[in-house]
Every structure is written in C-alpha cells, then in structure tokens.
Design an enzyme around this catalytic site. Structure first.
Site, PDB file in Angstrom:
ATOM      1  N   LYS A 119       0.812  -1.218   0.000  1.00 13.22           N
ATOM      2  CA  LYS A 119       0.000   0.000   0.000  1.00 13.22           C
ATOM      3  C   LYS A 119       0.849   1.275   0.000  1.00 13.22           C
ATOM      4  CE  LYS A 119      -4.417  -1.631   1.628  1.00 13.22           C
ATOM      5  NZ  LYS A 119      -4.213  -3.089   1.751  1.00 13.22           N
ATOM      6  N   GLU A 140     -10.491   6.547   2.674  1.00 11.64           N
ATOM      7  CA  GLU A 140     -11.379   5.586   3.295  1.00 11.64           C
ATOM      8  C   GLU A 140     -10.510   4.434   3.797  1.00 11.64           C
ATOM      9  OE1 GLU A 140     -10.561   5.586   0.193  1.00 11.64           O
ATOM     10  OE2 GLU A 140     -10.036   3.479  -0.159  1.00 11.64           O
ATOM     11  N   SER A 152       2.005  -9.818  -0.738  1.00  6.25           N
ATOM     12  CA  SER A 152       1.615  -8.407  -0.652  1.00  6.25           C
ATOM     13  C   SER A 152       1.877  -7.745   0.696  1.00  6.25           C
ATOM     14  CB  SER A 152       0.133  -8.255  -1.019  1.00  6.25           C
ATOM     15  OG  SER A 152      -0.672  -9.107  -0.213  1.00  6.25           O
TER      16      SER A 152
HETATM   17  C1  LIG Z   1      -5.056  -4.125   1.384  1.00  7.94           C
HETATM   18  C2  LIG Z   1      -4.314  -5.372   1.160  1.00  7.94           C
HETATM   19  C3  LIG Z   1      -4.641  -6.257   0.102  1.00  7.94           C
HETATM   20  C4  LIG Z   1      -5.854  -6.074  -0.775  1.00  7.94           C
HETATM   21  O1  LIG Z   1      -5.868  -4.960  -1.570  1.00  7.94           O
HETATM   22  P1  LIG Z   1      -5.569  -4.983  -3.136  1.00  7.94           P
HETATM   23  O2  LIG Z   1      -5.952  -3.638  -3.579  1.00  7.94           O
HETATM   24  O3  LIG Z   1      -6.417  -6.066  -3.744  1.00  7.94           O
HETATM   25  O4  LIG Z   1      -4.128  -5.277  -3.308  1.00  7.94           O
HETATM   26  C5  LIG Z   1      -3.848  -7.371  -0.093  1.00  7.94           C
HETATM   27  N1  LIG Z   1      -2.799  -7.636   0.708  1.00  7.94           N
HETATM   28  C6  LIG Z   1      -2.462  -6.826   1.737  1.00  7.94           C
HETATM   29  C7  LIG Z   1      -1.299  -7.191   2.580  1.00  7.94           C
HETATM   30  C8  LIG Z   1      -3.203  -5.675   1.989  1.00  7.94           C
HETATM   31  O5  LIG Z   1      -2.858  -4.885   3.012  1.00  7.94           O
END
Ligand SMILES: *Cc1c(COP(=O)(O)O)cnc(C)c1O
Length: 394
Positions: free
Chosen positions: A85, A107, A373
């Site tokens: 993010k 948000e 992620s």
């Molecule tokens: C917010 C988040 C996601 C989901 O959001 P996307 O916009 O689909 O990437 C996935 N993994 C993590 C670690 C997150 O914090």
C-alpha cells in the site's frame, strides 16, 4: 476528461456532477506528473530511501518443492509499512503536494490503507482525515492508534453497515465539499477514472522489479504471476508489466466459507457486472442489484467490488481468477510460517493457497512468482484464534 478510463466495457466515471471537476483536475495533474522526470525522481528517491525499494525477489525452497518448479516470492511484506500500500500512498501523496493540496482524505476498512495514508501525510506534512466505518473503528483499534500517532484524524461513520463501502461514500461526500484544498487518496485500483489507472501506475513498480530481478536471477521472465485480489491493486501492480507477454496471470479471490455458501468475497468468480463507487465492474449483488457484504477471514480482501481492469482481463481471457477459502488461507498462513519463517498477511496467504491449489498445473520448467503483498503480524491474534477454534472443532 481526456480519457474515458474504460477497460473494454468496464471502468468509466459514474459520479455526482460536483465531483467531475475534481476528477478532471486529478487526471490532468497525473498525466503531467507521469511525464515529468522531476516527479519520477522524487518518487523513486522516497520509494528507495524511505520505503525500502526494491523489495527482494526471494526463491522459496518450500514453495518450489510444493509446486514442483521454481517459485519466487516478491517480498512486498518487507516494504515500509508492511505491505504494498505504501507504493500507492507515497505516489498519491506526492501528487497531492504537487497539486498544492493541503489535506489528504482516505477511506479505510481494516485500517491498512488509513495507516499508509496517515504515514505519508506525516512524511509530507499534510493534514489527514480518515473515514472509517464505526464497526471497523472498534474492530481495528491498533490501526486507529497508529493513524492517530501519525497525526491523522479518524472519523467514524455510522451510516449503513458501518463498514468500508459506507466509509467510501462518506469520503466522496466530504471531497465534494472540499475540492479546492483536499486530495482523495483512493486505496485500491477501483473507483472512478482516473483512480484505477493511477493506482495501477503507482503499483506497477512491483512487476517492473519482478521482471528485472527474475532476469538477473534466473535468466528469464516468469511463466506465471500469482497475486491475491481484494480491490485489485497489488495484483494489477504485479501483472501490468506482463500483460503483453505470454505470462499466465492468476488472481486469487477470497473464497470465504466457500463460494457456493454465499459467504465469500469472490467478486469476479461470483459477482455480476454493475456500478459501485463510480465505475462499472464486477460487483457482489443480489438479483435486485443490492450490494452484498463480502465475507473473508482477511479484512483487507473484504470488498464487494473489484477494479475494472481486472474485470476486463477476465472477460477478455487474459487473466484467470480463482479463489481460496478461509481454511485454505489459514493453512497457507501456518504452512509458510512453519516452513520458511515468513509470516504472510492473511490476504497474501490467499495467493499462497491459490498457488498450492493449482500446483499440478506446473512442471519443472515453470517459473512462478507469487506476490507476497504484506506481512502477517497484524493478523496474528485473529489467525491464532481461528486456528485454535478449528483445532477445538476437530
Ligand atoms: C489491502 C491489502 C490487500 C488487498 O488490496 P488490493 O488492492 O487487492 O491489493 C492485499 N494484501 C495486503 C497485505 C493488503 O494490506
């Protein structure tokens, strides 16, 4: 608008009249910034020195054994803030400063995007207001504390179900009334044009790095890239570099209790085309067009919509979307921790689980990259309670 912001029959901007000038101003600023080496340089500098890019591309022995091919993890869990993010909030924050805006609004559902926005507001000296459903404020106390520590004001929303989609509606309403000095930092690759494209462009660095790092380490590109899909930002960031190549692109949605139970968040797998938060995409909805709440063990995947570019990639057959259930994600969470000493976010655990689910597709010549992620420290209490409950039920 200079662009329609459509991806096939998806995307566009379906918003209240007063927001159109704000979106136009944003689109122009983004197009100028994109082509300005000074902006690119400032962003690259902060991504490197503040956020820690490039993140490693790590060859995982356990996953390579499990899938029977070379498997690499793209370590967005090691980025400052603990997830991808930061790429987006840093980019949009710099864009806001360039536009002369003094306030960021955002948000947030689980609080991760709120924290990432508050963090960048602190770094850039901008005022920050975070709109968050009151239920989420109660559920996500540590993230609320982080946001406040970073100097943000957290505004609890009591409308509707008191969750993410209501927070988005309120943030849009606030923006309409404060367009002159306020920049809306959207948290995923969804929403009205130009957000899906802006967020993709700021997350694209993930796939660009995968491409360069894999060529250096393995002498070739990936045969498959796998990522979890909530709104779709980490996945589109990992995919974008490879859309014009023959790499398989596989998104993993939250299957919750199972897609056939109705308690899930598999928007692409089980939703229908519709309009949510200013654009046309797939949406979880009933026969009357009422939005369904998404269900997932992972709060960050719990969004009833999905970015329009993913809807198009699916409709055109360029990408494939599968799902992993809560149980499979929990297994993956515990498995990767045990086998590699890497604690994945519950969101990212879906990507690992999805890869394990389709392991029989891969052969020794395949090179698979899974986008990790984010890190799972934030999920520890929740995941341990779920694992214990499962143990007790056996
Ligand atoms: C917010 C988040 C996601 C989901 O959001 P996307 O916009 O689909 O990437 C996935 N993994 C993590 C670690 C997150 O914090």
């Amino acid at each position: 608008m200079r662009h329609t912001g459509t991806f096939g029959r998806f995307g566009g901007f379906y918003v209240a009249e007063p927001l159109i000038p704000a979106l136009e101003e944003l689109e122009s600023a983004w197009i100028e910034a994109r082509d300005d080496p000074e902006f690119a340089g400032a962003l690259a500098g902060l991504l490197r020195d503040y956020a820690g890019r490039p993140t490693p591309l790590y060859r995982s022995p356990a996953l390579s054994e499990e899938l029977g091919c070379a498997v690499y993890l793209k370590r967005e869990d090691l980025l400052h803030g603990g997830a991808h993010k930061t790429n987006n909030t840093l980019g949009q924050g710099l864009l806001a400063a360039r536009m002369g805006k003094t306030r960021l609004i955002a948000e947030t559902g689980a609080g991760q995007h709120g924290v990432a926005t508050a963090m960048i507001g602190a770094r850039l000296g901008l005022d920050v207001k975070i709109f968050m459903g009151s239920l989420d404020v109660a559920r996500q106390a540590p993230n609320v504390q982080r946001m406040k520590l970073f100097g943000a004001e957290v505004i609890p929303i009591d409308n509707g179900s008191g969750s993410l989609k209501d927070a988005i509606n309120e943030a849009m309403r606030y923006w309409t009334e404060h367009i002159r000095d306020t920049f809306y930092v959207f948290g995923t690759a969804a929403g009205p044009h130009p957000y899906p494209s802006i967020v993709r462009d700021f997350q694209r660095v993930i796939g660009e790095e995968i491409h360069a790092q894999l060529h250096a380490a393995h002498g070739r590109g990936p045969t498959a890239v796998i990522a979890c899909v909530g709104g779709g930002s980490n996945a589109i960031g990992a995919f974008a570099r490879f859309i014009d190549e023959d790499t398989a692109l596989i998104g993993v949605e939250p299957g919750g209790h199972g897609v056939d139970t109705g308690k899930h968040g598999a928007t692409l797998g089980a939703g229908r085309a519709g309009c949510l938060h200013g654009s046309i995409s797939y949406v979880l909805q009933d026969a009357h067009g009422q939005i369904h709440e998404a269900h997932s063990i992972s709060a960050g995947l719990d969004y009833p919509g999905v970015g329009p570019e993913h809807a198009h990639l699916m409709a055109s057959g360029r990408a494939e979307y599968i799902s992993a259930t809560d149980d499979e994600a929990l297994d993956a969470f515990a498995w990767l921790s045990r086998r590699e000493g890497i604690l994945p976010a519950l969101e990212s655990s879906h990507a690992i689980a999805g890869a394990r689910r389709i392991a029989d597709r891969f052969g020794p010549d395949d090179v698979v990259v899974i986008n990790l992620s984010g890190r799972g420290d934030k999920d520890l209490a929740h995941a341990m309670a779920a694992l214990d409950a499962r143990e007790a039920a056996r």
